[in-house]
Design a protein around this motif. Structure first.
Motif, PDB file in Angstrom:
ATOM      1  N   LYS A 153      25.627 -20.965 -48.222  1.00  0.00           N
ATOM      2  CA  LYS A 153      25.569 -21.030 -46.656  1.00  0.00           C
ATOM      3  C   LYS A 153      26.799 -21.967 -46.004  1.00  0.00           C
ATOM      4  O   LYS A 153      26.857 -21.549 -44.714  1.00  0.00           O
ATOM      5  N   ASN A 154      27.475 -22.453 -46.872  1.00  0.00           N
ATOM      6  CA  ASN A 154      28.700 -23.071 -46.295  1.00  0.00           C
ATOM      7  C   ASN A 154      30.176 -22.566 -46.586  1.00  0.00           C
ATOM      8  O   ASN A 154      30.787 -23.229 -46.844  1.00  0.00           O
ATOM      9  N   GLY A 155      30.079 -21.263 -46.971  1.00  0.00           N
ATOM     10  CA  GLY A 155      31.373 -20.430 -47.165  1.00  0.00           C
ATOM     11  C   GLY A 155      31.569 -20.447 -48.907  1.00  0.00           C
ATOM     12  O   GLY A 155      32.769 -20.631 -48.904  1.00  0.00           O
ATOM     13  N   PHE A 156      30.552 -20.902 -49.398  1.00  0.00           N
ATOM     14  CA  PHE A 156      30.913 -20.830 -51.008  1.00  0.00           C
ATOM     15  C   PHE A 156      31.448 -21.987 -51.582  1.00  0.00           C
ATOM     16  O   PHE A 156      32.297 -21.955 -52.400  1.00  0.00           O
ATOM     17  N   CYS A 157      31.497 -23.108 -50.749  1.00  0.00           N
ATOM     18  CA  CYS A 157      32.097 -24.307 -51.165  1.00  0.00           C
ATOM     19  C   CYS A 157      31.384 -25.160 -51.917  1.00  0.00           C
ATOM     20  O   CYS A 157      30.196 -24.817 -52.056  1.00  0.00           O
ATOM     21  N   GLU A 158      31.808 -26.204 -52.615  1.00  0.00           N
ATOM     22  CA  GLU A 158      31.381 -27.116 -53.263  1.00  0.00           C
ATOM     23  C   GLU A 158      30.617 -28.096 -52.809  1.00  0.00           C
ATOM     24  O   GLU A 158      31.303 -28.834 -51.720  1.00  0.00           O
ATOM     25  N   VAL A 159      29.273 -28.577 -52.799  1.00  0.00           N
ATOM     26  CA  VAL A 159      28.717 -29.717 -52.102  1.00  0.00           C
ATOM     27  C   VAL A 159      28.221 -30.699 -53.378  1.00  0.00           C
ATOM     28  O   VAL A 159      27.821 -30.197 -54.376  1.00  0.00           O
ATOM     29  N   ARG A 160      28.781 -31.719 -53.498  1.00  0.00           N
ATOM     30  CA  ARG A 160      28.463 -32.823 -54.297  1.00  0.00           C
ATOM     31  C   ARG A 160      27.647 -33.937 -53.819  1.00  0.00           C
ATOM     32  O   ARG A 160      27.647 -34.331 -52.514  1.00  0.00           O
ATOM     33  N   LEU A 161      26.518 -34.362 -54.486  1.00  0.00           N
ATOM     34  CA  LEU A 161      25.474 -35.023 -54.319  1.00  0.00           C
ATOM     35  C   LEU A 161      25.056 -36.250 -55.159  1.00  0.00           C
ATOM     36  O   LEU A 161      25.465 -35.959 -56.294  1.00  0.00           O
ATOM     37  N   MET A 174      29.092 -35.072 -50.338  1.00  0.00           N
ATOM     38  CA  MET A 174      30.578 -34.640 -49.764  1.00  0.00           C
ATOM     39  C   MET A 174      30.607 -33.384 -50.124  1.00  0.00           C
ATOM     40  O   MET A 174      30.313 -32.389 -50.968  1.00  0.00           O
ATOM     41  N   LYS A 175      31.133 -32.532 -48.964  1.00  0.00           N
ATOM     42  CA  LYS A 175      31.350 -31.170 -48.873  1.00  0.00           C
ATOM     43  C   LYS A 175      32.693 -30.848 -49.101  1.00  0.00           C
ATOM     44  O   LYS A 175      33.466 -31.374 -48.122  1.00  0.00           O
ATOM     45  N   ILE A 176      33.036 -30.082 -50.036  1.00  0.00           N
ATOM     46  CA  ILE A 176      34.741 -29.903 -50.061  1.00  0.00           C
ATOM     47  C   ILE A 176      35.163 -28.529 -49.633  1.00  0.00           C
ATOM     48  O   ILE A 176      35.001 -27.392 -50.058  1.00  0.00           O
ATOM     49  N   ASP A 177      35.374 -28.856 -48.314  1.00  0.00           N
ATOM     50  CA  ASP A 177      36.311 -27.630 -47.674  1.00  0.00           C
ATOM     51  C   ASP A 177      37.021 -28.040 -46.421  1.00  0.00           C
ATOM     52  O   ASP A 177      37.025 -29.228 -46.412  1.00  0.00           O
ATOM     53  N   GLU A 178      37.726 -26.946 -45.841  1.00  0.00           N
ATOM     54  CA  GLU A 178      38.317 -27.581 -44.638  1.00  0.00           C
ATOM     55  C   GLU A 178      37.667 -28.385 -43.502  1.00  0.00           C
ATOM     56  O   GLU A 178      38.346 -28.975 -42.862  1.00  0.00           O
ATOM     57  N   ARG A 179      36.507 -28.054 -43.312  1.00  0.00           N
ATOM     58  CA  ARG A 179      35.541 -28.668 -42.280  1.00  0.00           C
ATOM     59  C   ARG A 179      35.301 -30.088 -42.515  1.00  0.00           C
ATOM     60  O   ARG A 179      34.778 -30.698 -41.709  1.00  0.00           O
ATOM     61  N   SER A 180      35.371 -30.512 -43.799  1.00  0.00           N
ATOM     62  CA  SER A 180      34.987 -32.059 -44.156  1.00  0.00           C
ATOM     63  C   SER A 180      35.941 -32.902 -43.867  1.00  0.00           C
ATOM     64  O   SER A 180      37.115 -32.714 -44.023  1.00  0.00           O
ATOM     65  N   PRO A 181      35.813 -34.032 -43.370  1.00  0.00           N
ATOM     66  CA  PRO A 181      36.468 -35.206 -42.834  1.00  0.00           C
ATOM     67  C   PRO A 181      37.246 -35.505 -44.109  1.00  0.00           C
ATOM     68  O   PRO A 181      36.689 -35.785 -44.925  1.00  0.00           O
TER      69      PRO A 181
END
Length: 237
Positions: free
Chosen positions: A31-39, A1-8
């Motif tokens: 690369k995605n605006g210094f957002c948090e990516v959860r894997l 999951m990508k935590i930013d305004e573009r994530s559904p």
């Protein structure tokens, strides 16, 4: 999951799943605006680090949608009740690679064969929608690459304002002089590892990221002559 305004809003927050046998893996994504990516796994995290460094990749998301393989429909949000005929598939990551959306499945090599029929079906649907689908295993990210990529991405996330300054210092030395044991070649530039990382990320210094360990005190470097091909480790075809 990508935590930013573009994530559904329907994206799964894997860090909050209660039935997880282990911990979630979280990275900061420059690369995605210094957002948090959860894997969900170490392998997914390694793939994300590779995507961060790959110059062919402009952006990526973790589990942004689900495919209905029966209808070839992309579902941003799954229906409350799954149709009996539906076969669902959620890609681990989706990356924009040279302008083309590429679905990525991060799967340990030992499980690939048993899922080959599913992967063939996913690929067919992906092609029908003008997308790519690839399976990445630990064999694609072997040796020292996962740790090296993690280190480099930490510099991208935490030292981004200083990287240009360190890169400029290397440029003054001249690319042709960036050859040999790093601590000897870069005498006077301290800490040496700061300048090595900046040089690798800017395409000034080349290091085999599979064979060499960036934490090695006797790390050998050579000029990269502006090339970032060392980061193009994944095959998206």
């Amino acid at each position: 999951m990508k935590i930013d305004e573009r994530s559904p809003s329907s994206s799964r927050d894997v860090a909050k799943r209660t039935m997880r046998p282990g911990r979630a893996y979280v990275i900061c994504s420059p690369k995605n605006g210094f957002c948090e990516v959860r894997l969900e796994s170490w392998l997914e995290q390694s793939v994300a680090h590779a995507l961060e460094l790959d110059p062919r990749v402009s952006s990526y998301r973790a589990q942004p949608f689900t495919l209905n393989l029966t209808t070839s429909e992309i579902l941003i949000k799954k229906p409350k009740q799954k149709p009996k005929s539906a076969v669902y598939y959620t890609p681990d990551l989706v990356a924009d690679v040279d302008g083309m959306q590429t679905m990525i499945e991060a799967k340990p090599e030992r499980y690939v064969e048993e899922h080959s029929a599913l992967f063939a079906q996913v690929k067919a649907v992906a092609v029908s929608r003008g997308m790519r689908f690839v399976v990445v295993t630990e064999e694609n990210l072997r040796g020292n690459f996962p740790r090296n990529a993690q280190i480099l991405n930490q510099y991208l996330a935490q030292a981004r304002k200083s990287l240009p300054q360190w890169s400029d210092a290397l440029r003054q030395q001249g690319d042709a002089n960036l050859s040999g044991i790093a601590r000897e070649v870069l005498q006077g530039l301290e800490p040496v590892n700061y300048y090595v990382m900046a040089g690798i990320l800017s395409g000034q210094i080349y290091v085999d990221l599979f064979e060499c360990a960036l934490e090695d005190k006797n790390l050998v470097i050579q000029p990269a002559w502006g090339s970032l091909e060392a980061f193009e480790v994944l095959n998206y075809v």
